[in-house]
Motif scaffolding. Structure first.
Motif, PDB file in Angstrom:
ATOM      1  N   PRO A   5      -4.758 -45.665  55.667  1.00 32.23           N
ATOM      2  CA  PRO A   5      -3.943 -44.941  54.669  1.00 32.23           C
ATOM      3  C   PRO A   5      -3.281 -45.865  53.641  1.00 32.23           C
ATOM      4  CG  PRO A   5      -3.377 -44.253  56.894  1.00 32.23           C
ATOM      5  CD  PRO A   5      -4.279 -45.428  57.020  1.00 32.23           C
ATOM      6  N   ALA A   6      -3.210 -47.148  53.920  1.00 33.95           N
ATOM      7  CA  ALA A   6      -2.548 -48.092  53.012  1.00 33.95           C
ATOM      8  C   ALA A   6      -3.518 -48.736  52.026  1.00 33.95           C
ATOM      9  CB  ALA A   6      -1.846 -49.177  53.818  1.00 33.95           C
ATOM     10  N   ARG A   7      -4.793 -48.386  52.088  1.00 35.58           N
ATOM     11  CA  ARG A   7      -5.787 -48.985  51.191  1.00 35.58           C
ATOM     12  C   ARG A   7      -5.971 -48.136  49.953  1.00 35.58           C
ATOM     13  NH1 ARG A   7     -10.152 -49.457  55.702  1.00 35.58           N
ATOM     14  NH2 ARG A   7      -8.882 -50.563  57.214  1.00 35.58           N
ATOM     15  N   MET A   8      -6.014 -48.803  48.820  1.00 37.92           N
ATOM     16  CA  MET A   8      -6.276 -48.128  47.560  1.00 37.92           C
ATOM     17  C   MET A   8      -7.777 -48.207  47.298  1.00 37.92           C
ATOM     18  SD  MET A   8      -4.597 -48.880  43.827  1.00 37.92           S
ATOM     19  CE  MET A   8      -3.107 -49.430  44.562  1.00 37.92           C
ATOM     20  N   ARG A   9      -8.390 -47.072  47.012  1.00 36.79           N
ATOM     21  CA  ARG A   9      -9.841 -47.054  46.839  1.00 36.79           C
ATOM     22  C   ARG A   9     -10.290 -46.446  45.512  1.00 36.79           C
ATOM     23  NH1 ARG A   9      -9.336 -45.465  52.306  1.00 36.79           N
ATOM     24  NH2 ARG A   9     -10.134 -47.040  53.708  1.00 36.79           N
ATOM     25  N   ARG A  10      -9.506 -45.543  44.955  1.00 36.68           N
ATOM     26  CA  ARG A  10      -9.936 -44.816  43.762  1.00 36.68           C
ATOM     27  C   ARG A  10      -9.621 -45.576  42.484  1.00 36.68           C
ATOM     28  NH1 ARG A  10      -7.058 -39.321  44.440  1.00 36.68           N
ATOM     29  NH2 ARG A  10      -6.679 -39.991  42.327  1.00 36.68           N
ATOM     30  N   GLY A  80       4.572 -43.887  48.654  1.00 38.41           N
ATOM     31  CA  GLY A  80       3.860 -43.361  47.512  1.00 38.41           C
ATOM     32  C   GLY A  80       3.608 -44.356  46.400  1.00 38.41           C
ATOM     33  N   SER A  81       4.076 -45.581  46.561  1.00 43.29           N
ATOM     34  CA  SER A  81       3.887 -46.568  45.500  1.00 43.29           C
ATOM     35  C   SER A  81       2.478 -47.153  45.546  1.00 43.29           C
ATOM     36  CB  SER A  81       4.929 -47.677  45.598  1.00 43.29           C
ATOM     37  OG  SER A  81       4.809 -48.361  46.812  1.00 43.29           O
ATOM     38  N   LEU A  82       2.044 -47.666  44.399  1.00 40.03           N
ATOM     39  CA  LEU A  82       0.734 -48.293  44.265  1.00 40.03           C
ATOM     40  C   LEU A  82       0.923 -49.743  43.858  1.00 40.03           C
ATOM     41  CD1 LEU A  82      -1.069 -45.523  42.176  1.00 40.03           C
ATOM     42  CD2 LEU A  82      -1.141 -45.847  44.648  1.00 40.03           C
ATOM     43  N   LEU A  83       0.336 -50.659  44.602  1.00 41.69           N
ATOM     44  CA  LEU A  83       0.416 -52.089  44.309  1.00 41.69           C
ATOM     45  C   LEU A  83      -0.997 -52.625  44.139  1.00 41.69           C
ATOM     46  CD1 LEU A  83       1.954 -54.834  44.160  1.00 41.69           C
ATOM     47  CD2 LEU A  83       1.650 -54.968  46.636  1.00 41.69           C
ATOM     48  N   VAL A  84      -1.251 -53.256  43.000  1.00 44.01           N
ATOM     49  CA  VAL A  84      -2.526 -53.915  42.755  1.00 44.01           C
ATOM     50  C   VAL A  84      -2.255 -55.409  42.686  1.00 44.01           C
ATOM     51  CG1 VAL A  84      -4.432 -54.240  41.146  1.00 44.01           C
ATOM     52  CG2 VAL A  84      -3.524 -51.961  41.542  1.00 44.01           C
ATOM     53  N   VAL A  85      -2.966 -56.174  43.486  1.00 50.47           N
ATOM     54  CA  VAL A  85      -2.842 -57.629  43.504  1.00 50.47           C
ATOM     55  C   VAL A  85      -4.125 -58.209  42.929  1.00 50.47           C
ATOM     56  CG1 VAL A  85      -2.511 -59.666  44.946  1.00 50.47           C
ATOM     57  CG2 VAL A  85      -1.345 -57.537  45.519  1.00 50.47           C
ATOM     58  N   ARG A  86      -3.980 -58.954  41.838  1.00 52.19           N
ATOM     59  CA  ARG A  86      -5.126 -59.580  41.173  1.00 52.19           C
ATOM     60  C   ARG A  86      -5.072 -61.084  41.426  1.00 52.19           C
ATOM     61  NH1 ARG A  86      -8.302 -58.075  36.935  1.00 52.19           N
ATOM     62  NH2 ARG A  86      -6.992 -56.272  36.582  1.00 52.19           N
ATOM     63  N   ALA A  87      -6.162 -61.621  41.947  1.00 53.83           N
ATOM     64  CA  ALA A  87      -6.252 -63.054  42.215  1.00 53.83           C
ATOM     65  C   ALA A  87      -6.705 -63.779  40.953  1.00 53.83           C
ATOM     66  CB  ALA A  87      -7.220 -63.325  43.351  1.00 53.83           C
ATOM     67  N   ASN A  88      -6.015 -64.840  40.602  1.00 51.62           N
ATOM     68  CA  ASN A  88      -6.412 -65.691  39.486  1.00 51.62           C
ATOM     69  C   ASN A  88      -7.371 -66.765  39.993  1.00 51.62           C
ATOM     70  OD1 ASN A  88      -4.763 -64.231  37.758  1.00 51.62           O
ATOM     71  ND2 ASN A  88      -2.994 -65.513  38.187  1.00 51.62           N
ATOM     72  N   PRO A  89      -8.152 -67.389  39.116  1.00 50.21           N
ATOM     73  CA  PRO A  89      -9.155 -68.368  39.563  1.00 50.21           C
ATOM     74  C   PRO A  89      -8.600 -69.513  40.409  1.00 50.21           C
ATOM     75  CG  PRO A  89      -9.598 -67.747  37.306  1.00 50.21           C
ATOM     76  CD  PRO A  89      -8.302 -67.095  37.685  1.00 50.21           C
ATOM     77  N   GLN A  90      -7.358 -69.918  40.197  1.00 46.93           N
ATOM     78  CA  GLN A  90      -6.770 -71.006  40.980  1.00 46.93           C
ATOM     79  C   GLN A  90      -6.538 -70.626  42.435  1.00 46.93           C
ATOM     80  OE1 GLN A  90      -5.471 -69.778  38.164  1.00 46.93           O
ATOM     81  NE2 GLN A  90      -5.466 -71.428  36.658  1.00 46.93           N
TER      82      GLN A  90
END
Length: 120
Positions: A5-10, A80-90
């Motif tokens: 339930p904690a995974r964002m897929r859409r 209900g919050s949405l968190l997106v974590v983006r990895a940078n090349p480093q």
């Protein structure tokens, strides 16, 4: 591993967090957080690790390391919050401790910004 339930897929959830939420970035990771007051349920987290980070093996390793670091923050995120974590090349060559420290700073900044905006 994150609970299902904690995974964002859409795609819509990723877009909503990136466009409507707050953004905070550091050298290794960037985060987007959207707190939705009208949604119940657990907070959901998604990861973006592009080809700029490295090949498939490196990207999956970075994703696993980020996933294990985010696991400790699930309880502190509002429901209900949405968190997106983006990895940078480093992030490909960073140590786990450095990834966790920068993720901690990013999440603290995002929570401070979003909760401050909601209280106004």
């Amino acid at each position: 591993m994150l609970p299902a339930p904690a995974r964002m897929r859409r795609r819509e959830d990723f877009s909503a967090a990136a466009r409507g939420g707050s953004r905070a970035g550091r050298r290794l990771v960037t985060g987007h957080l959207l707190i939705r007051a009208d949604h119940d349920g657990p907070a959901r987290v998604g990861f973006v690790v592009s080809r700029a980070v490295g090949g498939a093996v490196v990207r999956n390793r970075v994703r696993r390391r980020l996933r294990s670091a985010v696991l400790g923050y699930l309880d502190s995120l509002p429901g209900g919050s949405l968190l997106v974590v983006r990895a940078n090349p480093q992030a490909a060559t960073a140590r786990q401790a450095d990834l966790a420290a920068e993720l901690d700073l990013v999440i603290a900044t995002l929570l401070r910004r979003q909760l401050g905006a909601l209280s106004r």
